[in-house]
Design a protein around this motif. Structure first.
Motif, PDB file in Angstrom:
ATOM      1  N   THR A  89       0.861  -1.187   0.000  1.00 32.58           N
ATOM      2  CA  THR A  89       0.000   0.000   0.000  1.00 32.58           C
ATOM      3  C   THR A  89       0.896   1.235   0.000  1.00 32.58           C
ATOM      4  OG1 THR A  89      -0.090   0.258   2.409  1.00 32.58           O
ATOM      5  CG2 THR A  89      -1.674  -1.272   1.403  1.00 32.58           C
ATOM      6  N   PRO A  90       0.354   2.404  -0.356  1.00 28.94           N
ATOM      7  CA  PRO A  90       1.182   3.626  -0.327  1.00 28.94           C
ATOM      8  C   PRO A  90       1.829   3.868   1.027  1.00 28.94           C
ATOM      9  CG  PRO A  90      -0.839   4.039  -1.540  1.00 28.94           C
ATOM     10  CD  PRO A  90      -0.982   2.673  -0.949  1.00 28.94           C
ATOM     11  N   ASP A  91       1.085   3.651   2.131  1.00 24.05           N
ATOM     12  CA  ASP A  91       1.663   3.866   3.457  1.00 24.05           C
ATOM     13  C   ASP A  91       2.807   2.893   3.714  1.00 24.05           C
ATOM     14  OD1 ASP A  91      -0.116   5.875   3.912  1.00 24.05           O
ATOM     15  OD2 ASP A  91      -1.524   4.652   5.079  1.00 24.05           O
ATOM     16  N   GLU A  92       2.614   1.640   3.315  1.00 23.10           N
ATOM     17  CA  GLU A  92       3.654   0.642   3.534  1.00 23.10           C
ATOM     18  C   GLU A  92       4.894   0.935   2.698  1.00 23.10           C
ATOM     19  OE1 GLU A  92       0.751  -3.171   4.621  1.00 23.10           O
ATOM     20  OE2 GLU A  92       1.952  -3.175   2.774  1.00 23.10           O
ATOM     21  N   ILE A  93       4.690   1.445   1.509  1.00 23.01           N
ATOM     22  CA  ILE A  93       5.836   1.778   0.654  1.00 23.01           C
ATOM     23  C   ILE A  93       6.650   2.907   1.279  1.00 23.01           C
ATOM     24  CG2 ILE A  93       6.512   2.743  -1.580  1.00 23.01           C
ATOM     25  CD1 ILE A  93       4.167   1.214  -2.799  1.00 23.01           C
ATOM     26  N   ILE A  94       5.983   3.930   1.776  1.00 19.96           N
ATOM     27  CA  ILE A  94       6.702   5.036   2.402  1.00 19.96           C
ATOM     28  C   ILE A  94       7.410   4.579   3.674  1.00 19.96           C
ATOM     29  CG2 ILE A  94       6.440   7.279   3.521  1.00 19.96           C
ATOM     30  CD1 ILE A  94       6.258   7.355   0.507  1.00 19.96           C
ATOM     31  N   MET A  95       6.765   3.741   4.477  1.00 20.87           N
ATOM     32  CA  MET A  95       7.351   3.276   5.730  1.00 20.87           C
ATOM     33  C   MET A  95       8.416   2.196   5.519  1.00 20.87           C
ATOM     34  SD  MET A  95       6.201   5.005   8.294  1.00 20.87           S
ATOM     35  CE  MET A  95       6.244   6.416   7.187  1.00 20.87           C
ATOM     36  N   GLY A  96       8.448   1.576   4.346  1.00 24.04           N
ATOM     37  CA  GLY A  96       9.439   0.545   4.075  1.00 24.04           C
ATOM     38  C   GLY A  96       8.978  -0.848   4.428  1.00 24.04           C
ATOM     39  N   GLY A  97       7.669  -1.065   4.552  1.00 26.06           N
ATOM     40  CA  GLY A  97       7.148  -2.389   4.855  1.00 26.06           C
ATOM     41  C   GLY A  97       5.879  -2.304   5.677  1.00 26.06           C
ATOM     42  N   PRO A  98       5.281  -3.450   6.002  1.00 26.19           N
ATOM     43  CA  PRO A  98       4.009  -3.458   6.724  1.00 26.19           C
ATOM     44  C   PRO A  98       4.204  -3.238   8.227  1.00 26.19           C
ATOM     45  CG  PRO A  98       4.714  -5.698   6.278  1.00 26.19           C
ATOM     46  CD  PRO A  98       5.708  -4.809   5.596  1.00 26.19           C
ATOM     47  N   ALA A  99       3.122  -2.798   8.884  1.00 23.24           N
ATOM     48  CA  ALA A  99       3.109  -2.716  10.346  1.00 23.24           C
ATOM     49  C   ALA A  99       3.002  -4.127  10.923  1.00 23.24           C
ATOM     50  CB  ALA A  99       1.942  -1.849  10.817  1.00 23.24           C
ATOM     51  N   THR A 100       3.622  -4.335  12.095  1.00 24.50           N
ATOM     52  CA  THR A 100       3.592  -5.645  12.746  1.00 24.50           C
ATOM     53  C   THR A 100       3.096  -5.479  14.181  1.00 24.50           C
ATOM     54  OG1 THR A 100       5.919  -5.394  13.365  1.00 24.50           O
ATOM     55  CG2 THR A 100       5.441  -6.593  11.328  1.00 24.50           C
ATOM     56  N   THR A 101       2.900  -6.601  14.843  1.00 25.69           N
ATOM     57  CA  THR A 101       2.355  -6.597  16.201  1.00 25.69           C
ATOM     58  C   THR A 101       3.329  -5.953  17.182  1.00 25.69           C
ATOM     59  OG1 THR A 101       1.154  -8.626  15.737  1.00 25.69           O
ATOM     60  CG2 THR A 101       1.455  -8.040  18.066  1.00 25.69           C
ATOM     61  N   LEU A 102       2.821  -5.079  18.018  1.00 25.26           N
ATOM     62  CA  LEU A 102       3.648  -4.414  19.018  1.00 25.26           C
ATOM     63  C   LEU A 102       4.143  -5.449  20.033  1.00 25.26           C
ATOM     64  CD1 LEU A 102       4.575  -1.597  20.172  1.00 25.26           C
ATOM     65  CD2 LEU A 102       2.563  -1.725  21.663  1.00 25.26           C
ATOM     66  N   PRO A 103       5.476  -5.527  20.263  1.00 29.46           N
ATOM     67  CA  PRO A 103       5.988  -6.475  21.269  1.00 29.46           C
ATOM     68  C   PRO A 103       5.416  -6.178  22.658  1.00 29.46           C
ATOM     69  CG  PRO A 103       7.768  -5.639  19.888  1.00 29.46           C
ATOM     70  CD  PRO A 103       6.565  -4.824  19.568  1.00 29.46           C
ATOM     71  N   ALA A 104       5.243  -7.224  23.436  1.00 24.19           N
ATOM     72  CA  ALA A 104       4.645  -7.067  24.759  1.00 24.19           C
ATOM     73  C   ALA A 104       5.430  -6.102  25.634  1.00 24.19           C
ATOM     74  CB  ALA A 104       4.545  -8.438  25.433  1.00 24.19           C
ATOM     75  N   ILE A 105       6.758  -6.065  25.457  1.00 23.24           N
ATOM     76  CA  ILE A 105       7.574  -5.208  26.309  1.00 23.24           C
ATOM     77  C   ILE A 105       7.326  -3.720  26.065  1.00 23.24           C
ATOM     78  CG2 ILE A 105       9.607  -4.983  24.823  1.00 23.24           C
ATOM     79  CD1 ILE A 105      11.272  -5.641  27.397  1.00 23.24           C
ATOM     80  N   PHE A 106       6.706  -3.384  24.907  1.00 21.04           N
ATOM     81  CA  PHE A 106       6.444  -1.988  24.569  1.00 21.04           C
ATOM     82  C   PHE A 106       4.985  -1.582  24.756  1.00 21.04           C
ATOM     83  CE2 PHE A 106      10.194  -2.155  21.402  1.00 21.04           C
ATOM     84  CZ  PHE A 106      11.070  -1.749  22.390  1.00 21.04           C
ATOM     85  N   GLU A 107       4.156  -2.457  25.306  1.00 21.82           N
ATOM     86  CA  GLU A 107       2.727  -2.155  25.377  1.00 21.82           C
ATOM     87  C   GLU A 107       2.432  -0.890  26.181  1.00 21.82           C
ATOM     88  OE1 GLU A 107       0.818  -5.674  26.775  1.00 21.82           O
ATOM     89  OE2 GLU A 107       0.912  -6.698  24.817  1.00 21.82           O
ATOM     90  N   SER A 108       3.225  -0.615  27.199  1.00 20.35           N
ATOM     91  CA  SER A 108       3.017   0.611  27.986  1.00 20.35           C
ATOM     92  C   SER A 108       4.275   1.474  28.005  1.00 20.35           C
ATOM     93  CB  SER A 108       2.608   0.253  29.421  1.00 20.35           C
ATOM     94  OG  SER A 108       3.612  -0.546  30.033  1.00 20.35           O
ATOM     95  N   TRP A 109       5.151   1.259  27.027  1.00 23.39           N
ATOM     96  CA  TRP A 109       6.458   1.935  27.035  1.00 23.39           C
ATOM     97  C   TRP A 109       6.330   3.447  27.009  1.00 23.39           C
ATOM     98  CZ3 TRP A 109      11.249   0.050  27.933  1.00 23.39           C
ATOM     99  CH2 TRP A 109      12.341   0.884  27.651  1.00 23.39           C
ATOM    100  N   THR A 110       5.502   3.978  26.139  1.00 18.39           N
ATOM    101  CA  THR A 110       5.428   5.437  25.985  1.00 18.39           C
ATOM    102  C   THR A 110       4.789   6.124  27.173  1.00 18.39           C
ATOM    103  OG1 THR A 110       3.355   5.206  24.748  1.00 18.39           O
ATOM    104  CG2 THR A 110       5.389   5.315  23.475  1.00 18.39           C
TER     105      THR A 110
END
Length: 851
Positions: free
Chosen positions: A803-824
């Motif tokens: 998709t256009p978004d994936e092309i700009i980002m360099g690939g597809p989005a993937t599942t957020l690792p569990a260690i980052f679920e509340s990181w931000t």
């Protein structure tokens, strides 16, 4: 939100430059408006005999007399402007003369033969300054000189000439006219390298006119001369040269006039602003075959239309006949000056343009011939015939296509040689003739030119570019890769949707401007720019990494990580985490504080010095981490580990950058693919305009432009031959880990690995903005075309998304690792606690080195 427009908006175009003239006869350009030349001259002389000019002496430098003369010039200019030709200036081409690689203050711009170099000590070198009897350079003045040889101007023999301040030589009479006119001019015989209202008396200028005799020829240099510029805060100068001879061999067979130019910045005098400068040769007889008008120059840019009626841009003259490479898209070598045969009236032969310097085209290894040459009739009402080289059919693969009109012919040459069988030198001789339409062949005028094509001999050693040489003074031990000179840099010239640096730069701009935007699309890879987060991800995902020993705030890290009286590590690496480059605040201390720092290197570095450096960062640190020190090979030349930086695209490896023998004389840089094929043999690439339709199949990298701009990659020169130990379990493990992590991320990432002296693989860090998208050194030879392909990484990026978004980002989005679920939403202190708590698994040692 779609980001495709953001990519395309960042890629600019360029304007092709006009073709260069070839040594030979110049171009005629007749009047296209206003009164005839002889009538304009009569008007000019009559104005000088009326008030406010009546009785004035131009050489009188008394303030009142000089002011009166300037008022006279202004009056004449206004009157002449009313009767000047109404010409149209073309606006295509560059708007200034600041070409890449062009002359700038302090550089060594100089004239090329047959013109003479700028004198460094003119008087000592025998050059004579043009002055009047009062010892100064006169405005509009000239001086009679004895030539010491006979100059033939269209059958008239001259032993004397008048060297004029206004950019010309005249014969038989002094000529002080400051308003340039079209040729033919009915008043005086002249040679005009640049006839304009030159006035070198402005105290801001450094202009001089020098001349020197060389037996059978004479040279005149107008060095940094300006124009009447009174009251104008901007002061510009021109530097040019003319050489005239007796017609012998000094200027090349058959020539007796040559013009050369360096930096040309202005085109008309301060008062008469509608008077184009004239370049050419004039016979006052006015015969149609007794003059050469190269052009009338007025305005910026390098527009030039040959025998057409339009005015020409001053930048077209820039650096013709100098050692400076203009660097624009058509010229990657110095451009020839202009030489003429002005000895006898005759049908002027065709003008040839587009040939390279010295009529020689060098095809480098795996490059191609891509050249367009033009042939034009210099006189109106003529027709031209171009005969192609008879041996074209004998050169396999060479394409020569001719097109044009009866007055202008273009010949396009394309060739991708087989370097295994076609290395060597090839001569192609072109013949061009013209004649007045309807006349017999006895009125033909012919010029013959031979193009030399040199196809490089490509060596058998595929590990070192042919233009690279070993670094002198290296103390490499036997068996170590010898570092070679830096690879050249060249424009990438990829289609806009296949430019690897442009994709990196575009994605980084989006992340920096609004990270929440990509998070809304379920992307999380940018978390890994935080080195503490990167470690937590690596270790929790089951991959080895240098152990994180401490993570703390920039204000308290010294006591938190190295508590007084505590059991502290004796060898470690201190890193500042933030927006700065990852290497900007990294301190490698194998002996702890007070010992040597290996990356600078310093004999000793204390904790206080490290803290002071971190506090002085332009971009404040958000965390300080202390990690395990990974030593290099104990038997090698350095205590730093080798680095392997893998470019991965959603499970696919595109390239591996290596920095080997770090910290030693043998340190060097190389790029390979996962099968160890070298990718750096064609130099490094910088983003440039996307290439046009004519290059959709094949493109030859501009080696000459690149050779002017060497740039070490990661601070290191190129590695020499590298013999791969095959199979290598270390290389296999690096590729396997990169593929697996890349699938977890989904998008393009550069994963940096250490290989320590313990023969273990460590994941060091993740980079999503490598080199800020400025350059890369990866290219392959296209098996179908034999041409350099510097676009394959960009294609891998594009093909990673659907998709256009994936092309700009360099690939597809993937599942957020569990260690980052509340990181931000977690505090910096808690982020540090989470990261330090992770324990990476130990990878097995491999007994097989990579090389």
């Amino acid at each position: 939100m779609k980001f495709v427009a953001a990519l395309f908006a960042l890629i600019g175009g360029a304007t092709a430059a006009s073709e260069a003239p070839r040594a030979g006869r110049g171009l005629q350009q007749g009047s296209d408006g206003g009164i005839a030349p002889d009538d304009r001259y009569a008007l000019y002389t009559s104005l000088l005999e009326r008030p406010p000019c009546l009785g004035l002496n131009p050489d009188d430098t008394a303030p009142a007399a000089d002011a009166a003369w300037q008022a006279c010039k202004a009056h004449v200019a206004l009157k002449m402007e009313e009767h000047s030709p109404k010409r149209r200036l073309q606006t295509s081409g560059p708007t200034n003369n600041d070409y890449p690689g062009s002359y700038t203050e302090g550089s060594s711009a100089d004239f090329l033969a047959p013109c003479y170099p700028l004198p460094t000590d003119p008087v000592a070198e025998g050059w004579i300054q043009l002055v009047n009897q009062g010892g100064t350079l006169a405005d509009d003045g000239s001086k009679e000189v004895d030539l010491g040889f006979t100059f033939n101007l269209y059958g008239k023999m001259y032993q004397q000439a008048f060297v004029a301040a206004n950019g010309l030589l005249t014969f038989e009479m002094e000529f002080s006219q400051f308003v340039p006119l079209d040729f033919p001019n009915p008043v005086v015989d002249m040679v005009a390298p640049f006839w304009a209202d030159i006035d070198a008396r402005d105290p801001r200028g450094t202009g001089n006119v020098w001349y020197k005799f060389f037996g059978d020829h004479m040279a005149i240099i107008w060095d940094a001369v300006g124009y009447a510029n009174f009251g104008n805060p901007t002061y510009k100068t021109n530097t040019f040269q003319a050489v005239i001879s007796d017609g012998g061999s000094s200027l090349g067979e058959g020539n007796n006039v040559c013009f050369c130019y360096i930096d040309m910045d202005w085109w008309t005098g301060g008062f008469f602003r509608n008077a184009p400068a004239t370049v050419g040769i004039n016979s006052k007889d006015g015969a149609s075959d007794s003059f050469v008008q190269v052009g009338r120059f007025f305005g910026e840019g390098d527009a030039y239309d040959g025998a057409g009626p339009n005015l020409d841009g001053i930048d077209w003259l820039d650096y013709r006949g100098s050692n400076i490479t203009r660097g624009d898209v058509n010229y990657t070598d110095p451009i020839q000056g202009m030489c003429f045969d002005a000895r006898a009236p005759e049908n002027i032969p065709p003008v040839i343009s587009g040939f390279p310097a010295n009529d020689t085209y060098n095809v480098p290894c795996y490059g191609q011939l891509d050249l367009t040459v033009n042939f034009a009739t210099p006189e109106m009402g003529q027709e031209i015939v171009v005969t192609l080289p008879p041996n074209v059919a004998d050169i396999q693969g060479l394409s020569v296509v001719q097109s044009g009109t009866s007055e202008f012919v273009s010949v396009v040459l394309n060739w991708s040689p087989d370097f295994a069988t076609q290395s060597g030198t090839y001569l192609l001789t072109f013949t061009a003739s013209d004649r007045v339409i309807g006349r017999s062949t006895s009125f033909l005028s012919t010029i013959t030119t031979t193009l030399t094509i040199v196809v490089a001999q490509c060596g058998d050693d595929d590990d070192v570019p042919e233009n690279c040489t070993p670094i002198i003074g290296s103390t490499c031990t036997e068996g170590d890769p010898q570092p070679f000179c830096t690879p050249h840099r060249s424009p990438e010239h990829c289609p806009m949707d296949e430019s690897f640096p442009t994709y990196i730069h575009t994605r980084n701009q989006i992340i920096q401007s609004n990270p929440a935007t990509i998070e809304g699309l379920n992307y999380w890879f940018h978390y890994l720019e935080d080195k503490a987060a990167a470690y937590a991800f690596t270790a929790s995902s089951g991959y080895n990494a240098p152990k994180l020993l401490c993570c703390a705030s920039p204000s308290s890290w010294m006591t938190d990580c190295f508590p007084p009286g505590g059991v502290n590590p004796t060898s470690f690496v201190v890193r500042a985490v933030g927006d700065q480059h990852s290497n900007a605040a990294v301190y490698v201390l194998p002996s702890g504080f007070g010992g040597p720092e290996l990356t600078r290197p310093l004999a000793a570095m204390t904790m206080v010095q490290v803290h002071a450096n971190i506090q002085g960062l332009a971009s404040p640190a958000t965390k300080i981490i202390v990690e395990e020190y990974i030593a290099g090979s104990p038997s090698g030349p350095s205590a730093l580990p080798n680095e392997y930086k893998v470019h991965a695209f959603n499970g696919e490896v595109g390239a591996i950058n290596m920095i080997l023998n770090r910290g030693s004389d043998c340190a060097c840089y190389a790029e390979v693919d996962e099968d160890w094929n070298r990718l750096d043999l064609n130099g490094c690439f910088v983003p440039n305009m996307p290439f046009g339709q004519e290059y959709q199949t094949c493109y030859n990298v501009d080696f000459q432009q690149g050779a002017n701009s060497p740039y070490p990659m990661k601070g290191h020169d190129l590695c020499g031959p590298l013999a791969l130990v095959s199979p290598s379990c270390l290389l296999t493990e690096i590729v396997k880990i990169a593929q697996e992590i890349s699938l977890l991320l989904g998008v393009y990432v550069r994963i940096d690995f250490f290989v320590g002296g313990d023969n273990k693989v460590y994941v060091q860090e993740y980079t999503f903005n490598h080199n800020n998208g400025l350059r890369h050194c990866s290219s392959k030879i296209n098996d179908d075309t034999g041409c350099i392909d510097s676009c394959f990484l960009g294609r891998m990026w594009k093909e990673s998304g659907s998709t256009p978004d994936e092309i700009i980002m360099g690939g597809p989005a993937t599942t957020l690792p569990a260690i980052f679920e509340s990181w931000t939403s977690t505090s910096m202190t808690d982020q540090c606690i989470i990261a330090v708590a992770q324990t990476p698994p130990q990878s097995l040692a491999c007994s097989e080195p990579i090389y």
